[in-house]
Design a protein around this motif. Structure first.
Motif, PDB file in Angstrom:
ATOM      1  N   ALA A  81       0.830  -1.207   0.000  1.00  0.00           N
ATOM      2  CA  ALA A  81       0.000   0.000   0.000  1.00  0.00           C
ATOM      3  C   ALA A  81       0.863   1.254   0.000  1.00  0.00           C
ATOM      4  O   ALA A  81       1.879   1.332   0.683  1.00  0.00           O
ATOM      5  CB  ALA A  81      -0.913   0.006   1.220  1.00  0.00           C
ATOM      6  N   THR A  82       0.450   2.233  -0.786  1.00  0.00           N
ATOM      7  CA  THR A  82       1.035   3.571  -0.749  1.00  0.00           C
ATOM      8  C   THR A  82      -0.010   4.520  -0.179  1.00  0.00           C
ATOM      9  O   THR A  82      -1.123   4.604  -0.703  1.00  0.00           O
ATOM     10  CB  THR A  82       1.454   4.038  -2.153  1.00  0.00           C
ATOM     11  N   ALA A  83       0.340   5.204   0.899  1.00  0.00           N
ATOM     12  CA  ALA A  83      -0.594   6.141   1.522  1.00  0.00           C
ATOM     13  C   ALA A  83      -0.533   7.482   0.812  1.00  0.00           C
ATOM     14  O   ALA A  83       0.545   7.990   0.507  1.00  0.00           O
ATOM     15  CB  ALA A  83      -0.270   6.313   2.996  1.00  0.00           C
ATOM     16  N   VAL A  84      -1.687   8.033   0.527  1.00  0.00           N
ATOM     17  CA  VAL A  84      -1.813   9.346  -0.105  1.00  0.00           C
ATOM     18  C   VAL A  84      -2.656  10.201   0.833  1.00  0.00           C
ATOM     19  O   VAL A  84      -3.800   9.845   1.139  1.00  0.00           O
ATOM     20  CB  VAL A  84      -2.493   9.238  -1.483  1.00  0.00           C
ATOM     21  N   GLU A  85      -2.091  11.326   1.298  1.00  0.00           N
ATOM     22  CA  GLU A  85      -2.803  12.155   2.270  1.00  0.00           C
ATOM     23  C   GLU A  85      -2.901  13.586   1.774  1.00  0.00           C
ATOM     24  O   GLU A  85      -1.891  14.208   1.424  1.00  0.00           O
ATOM     25  CB  GLU A  85      -2.090  12.122   3.619  1.00  0.00           C
ATOM     26  N   ALA A  86      -4.113  14.105   1.752  1.00  0.00           N
ATOM     27  CA  ALA A  86      -4.342  15.481   1.315  1.00  0.00           C
ATOM     28  C   ALA A  86      -4.015  16.461   2.434  1.00  0.00           C
ATOM     29  O   ALA A  86      -4.079  16.135   3.622  1.00  0.00           O
ATOM     30  CB  ALA A  86      -5.794  15.669   0.881  1.00  0.00           C
ATOM     31  N   GLY A  87      -3.655  17.664   2.035  1.00  0.00           N
ATOM     32  CA  GLY A  87      -3.424  18.735   2.993  1.00  0.00           C
ATOM     33  C   GLY A  87      -4.686  19.532   3.238  1.00  0.00           C
ATOM     34  O   GLY A  87      -5.809  19.024   3.085  1.00  0.00           O
ATOM     35  N   LEU A  88      -4.516  20.777   3.619  1.00  0.00           N
ATOM     36  CA  LEU A  88      -5.644  21.683   3.820  1.00  0.00           C
ATOM     37  C   LEU A  88      -6.018  22.259   2.459  1.00  0.00           C
ATOM     38  O   LEU A  88      -5.325  23.127   1.931  1.00  0.00           O
ATOM     39  CB  LEU A  88      -5.266  22.794   4.804  1.00  0.00           C
ATOM     40  N   LEU A  89      -7.102  21.769   1.894  1.00  0.00           N
ATOM     41  CA  LEU A  89      -7.448  22.072   0.506  1.00  0.00           C
ATOM     42  C   LEU A  89      -8.321  23.311   0.341  1.00  0.00           C
ATOM     43  O   LEU A  89      -8.422  23.856  -0.756  1.00  0.00           O
ATOM     44  CB  LEU A  89      -8.150  20.867  -0.124  1.00  0.00           C
ATOM     45  N   ASP A  90      -8.968  23.737   1.412  1.00  0.00           N
ATOM     46  CA  ASP A  90      -9.886  24.872   1.324  1.00  0.00           C
ATOM     47  C   ASP A  90      -9.430  25.982   2.262  1.00  0.00           C
ATOM     48  O   ASP A  90      -8.958  25.714   3.373  1.00  0.00           O
ATOM     49  CB  ASP A  90     -11.304  24.438   1.699  1.00  0.00           C
ATOM     50  N   PRO A  91      -9.575  27.246   1.857  1.00  0.00           N
ATOM     51  CA  PRO A  91      -9.225  28.347   2.758  1.00  0.00           C
ATOM     52  C   PRO A  91      -9.917  28.259   4.113  1.00  0.00           C
ATOM     53  O   PRO A  91      -9.347  28.660   5.131  1.00  0.00           O
ATOM     54  CB  PRO A  91      -9.673  29.585   1.973  1.00  0.00           C
ATOM     55  N   SER A  92     -11.116  27.710   4.143  1.00  0.00           N
ATOM     56  CA  SER A  92     -11.861  27.617   5.399  1.00  0.00           C
ATOM     57  C   SER A  92     -11.249  26.601   6.369  1.00  0.00           C
ATOM     58  O   SER A  92     -11.636  26.563   7.549  1.00  0.00           O
ATOM     59  CB  SER A  92     -13.319  27.238   5.121  1.00  0.00           C
ATOM     60  N   ASP A  93     -10.315  25.780   5.906  1.00  0.00           N
ATOM     61  CA  ASP A  93      -9.645  24.822   6.791  1.00  0.00           C
ATOM     62  C   ASP A  93      -8.675  25.512   7.738  1.00  0.00           C
ATOM     63  O   ASP A  93      -8.258  24.927   8.740  1.00  0.00           O
ATOM     64  CB  ASP A  93      -8.876  23.780   5.976  1.00  0.00           C
ATOM     65  N   TRP A  94      -8.302  26.736   7.410  1.00  0.00           N
ATOM     66  CA  TRP A  94      -7.332  27.462   8.222  1.00  0.00           C
ATOM     67  C   TRP A  94      -8.043  28.240   9.330  1.00  0.00           C
ATOM     68  O   TRP A  94      -8.938  29.036   9.069  1.00  0.00           O
ATOM     69  CB  TRP A  94      -6.531  28.433   7.363  1.00  0.00           C
ATOM     70  N   VAL A  95      -7.626  27.993  10.569  1.00  0.00           N
ATOM     71  CA  VAL A  95      -8.106  28.786  11.696  1.00  0.00           C
ATOM     72  C   VAL A  95      -6.968  29.610  12.298  1.00  0.00           C
ATOM     73  O   VAL A  95      -7.209  30.500  13.108  1.00  0.00           O
ATOM     74  CB  VAL A  95      -8.753  27.896  12.776  1.00  0.00           C
ATOM     75  N   SER A  96      -5.738  29.306  11.929  1.00  0.00           N
ATOM     76  CA  SER A  96      -4.581  30.077  12.377  1.00  0.00           C
ATOM     77  C   SER A  96      -4.509  31.394  11.610  1.00  0.00           C
ATOM     78  O   SER A  96      -5.104  31.541  10.536  1.00  0.00           O
ATOM     79  CB  SER A  96      -3.292  29.289  12.174  1.00  0.00           C
ATOM     80  N   SER A  97      -3.751  32.326  12.151  1.00  0.00           N
ATOM     81  CA  SER A  97      -3.571  33.634  11.523  1.00  0.00           C
ATOM     82  C   SER A  97      -2.090  33.858  11.202  1.00  0.00           C
ATOM     83  O   SER A  97      -1.202  33.339  11.889  1.00  0.00           O
ATOM     84  CB  SER A  97      -4.049  34.756  12.460  1.00  0.00           C
ATOM     85  N   TRP A  98      -1.845  34.643  10.163  1.00  0.00           N
ATOM     86  CA  TRP A  98      -0.483  35.038   9.841  1.00  0.00           C
ATOM     87  C   TRP A  98       0.055  35.942  10.959  1.00  0.00           C
ATOM     88  O   TRP A  98      -0.670  36.789  11.484  1.00  0.00           O
ATOM     89  CB  TRP A  98      -0.448  35.813   8.526  1.00  0.00           C
ATOM     90  N   VAL A  99       1.330  35.759  11.307  1.00  0.00           N
ATOM     91  CA  VAL A  99       1.969  36.619  12.308  1.00  0.00           C
ATOM     92  C   VAL A  99       3.264  37.180  11.731  1.00  0.00           C
ATOM     93  O   VAL A  99       3.961  36.516  10.955  1.00  0.00           O
ATOM     94  CB  VAL A  99       2.254  35.870  13.622  1.00  0.00           C
ATOM     95  N   GLN A 100       3.565  38.403  12.136  1.00  0.00           N
ATOM     96  CA  GLN A 100       4.780  39.087  11.690  1.00  0.00           C
ATOM     97  C   GLN A 100       5.662  39.426  12.885  1.00  0.00           C
ATOM     98  O   GLN A 100       5.166  39.757  13.960  1.00  0.00           O
ATOM     99  CB  GLN A 100       4.431  40.398  10.971  1.00  0.00           C
ATOM    100  N   PRO A 101       6.979  39.365  12.698  1.00  0.00           N
ATOM    101  CA  PRO A 101       7.879  39.827  13.759  1.00  0.00           C
ATOM    102  C   PRO A 101       7.835  41.346  13.885  1.00  0.00           C
ATOM    103  O   PRO A 101       7.492  42.050  12.935  1.00  0.00           O
ATOM    104  CB  PRO A 101       9.251  39.350  13.287  1.00  0.00           C
TER     105      PRO A 101
END
Length: 298
Positions: A81-101
């Motif tokens: 078996a070869t495992a195939v795993e999707a990432g976060l495919l939709d913008p709505s999957d993100w709950v984190s926010s961008w941060v800047q130094p």
């Protein structure tokens, strides 16, 4: 081609395989997924970038695929078996926010320092698996509980940042613990705002770097804890006094902040990181083989 398709950005990934040793020609193939989907035998010599045989993948979905072939040597056994795993495919999957130094001084382009960013998170029950999704406007190295995450270099890679920014996915199930955790990053200019090309142009995609990370922790009871960058994150300059792809890197090892990415670290005196709305629509899975060190010279 990816040998370890983790966090892919395609709902219908194409598949490739190698023929059995000593065989010279494929006459047919059959693909089988772990949900019972099968193509049946397909008479074809194609074995490179073959169409996905099942329904489209959803975000974070993991599937297993097998293949068997008919060649001049006859019918092969089913592959492992070869495992195939999707990432976060939709913008709505993100709950984190961008941060800047926070940048307290202006530096000459090509001689800007790298910055540290960190945040704490609590995982309040046992875990079965964990994935870290990370990217940056700039170049980043991610850390979790004091350990460097993965062995990739120059992430997220060169790209047209305004149109597409690649997200890397890491299996961090062996780094996350039940209880207190710390997530951090070293962030530098890279291609985003560092010097580029014969003219040493700079700030081509923006004037400020930023980091985005999200930790999805799955639990045996079927629930998922999601934490990541955002409010509560802190930042400061690192011991890397300047970091640039053309001008090189200068460090002062006397300024190393020991344990800065560990849960027990006291970040008093660090600045609150700026939370910015850089968006998610341009984020894509990292489709190319990563840059890794292959030899260390001493």
């Amino acid at each position: 081609h990816l040998e370890l398709p983790l966090g892919i950005g395609d709902r219908r990934p194409r598949l490739s395989w190698m023929l059995p040793d000593e065989s010279s020609r494929q006459h047919g193939y059959e693909l089988r997924l772990d949900d019972g989907t099968t193509t049946g035998r397909i008479d074809s010599s194609e074995n490179v970038l073959v169409a996905w045989p099942g329904r489209p993948l959803s975000s974070r979905e993991r599937r297993e695929v097998h293949v068997r072939v008919w060649t001049d040597l006859g019918e092969s056994a089913w592959s492992e078996a070869t495992a195939v795993e999707a990432g976060l495919l939709d913008p709505s999957d993100w709950v984190s926010s961008w941060v800047q130094p926070v940048e307290h001084a202006q530096y000459e382009p090509g001689f800007r320092p790298a910055y540290l960013l960190r945040g704490d998170a609590t995982i309040d029950k046992p875990l079965s698996s964990a994935r870290l999704y990370a990217t940056a406007q700039g170049l980043y190295e991610a850390y979790l509980n004091g350990h460097r995450v993965g062995d990739l270099e120059l992430t997220p890679g060169y790209t047209e940042y305004a149109e597409r920014t690649q997200v890397q996915t890491f299996d961090v199930g062996d780094l996350v613990v039940e209880g207190s955790n710390a997530l951090g990053a070293v962030l530098a200019d890279g291609w985003y705002r560092g010097e580029v090309g014969i003219l040493r142009s700079y700030d081509q995609f923006g004037e400020r770097t930023a980091f985005l990370a999200q930790l999805n922790v799955d639990h045996p009871d079927g629930t998922t804890t999601v934490v990541g960058t955002g409010e509560g994150w802190t930042t400061r300059t690192s011991h890397i006094l300047s970091a640039d792809l053309i001008e090189g890197q200068t460090e002062d090892r006397r300024l190393v902040h020991g344990g800065w990415a560990e849960p027990s670290y006291d970040a008093a005196g660090w600045d609150p990181a700026a939370v910015v709305a850089a968006g998610y629509a341009h984020l894509v899975g990292s489709a190319s083989p990563p840059v890794r060190p292959v030899q260390e010279l001493r």
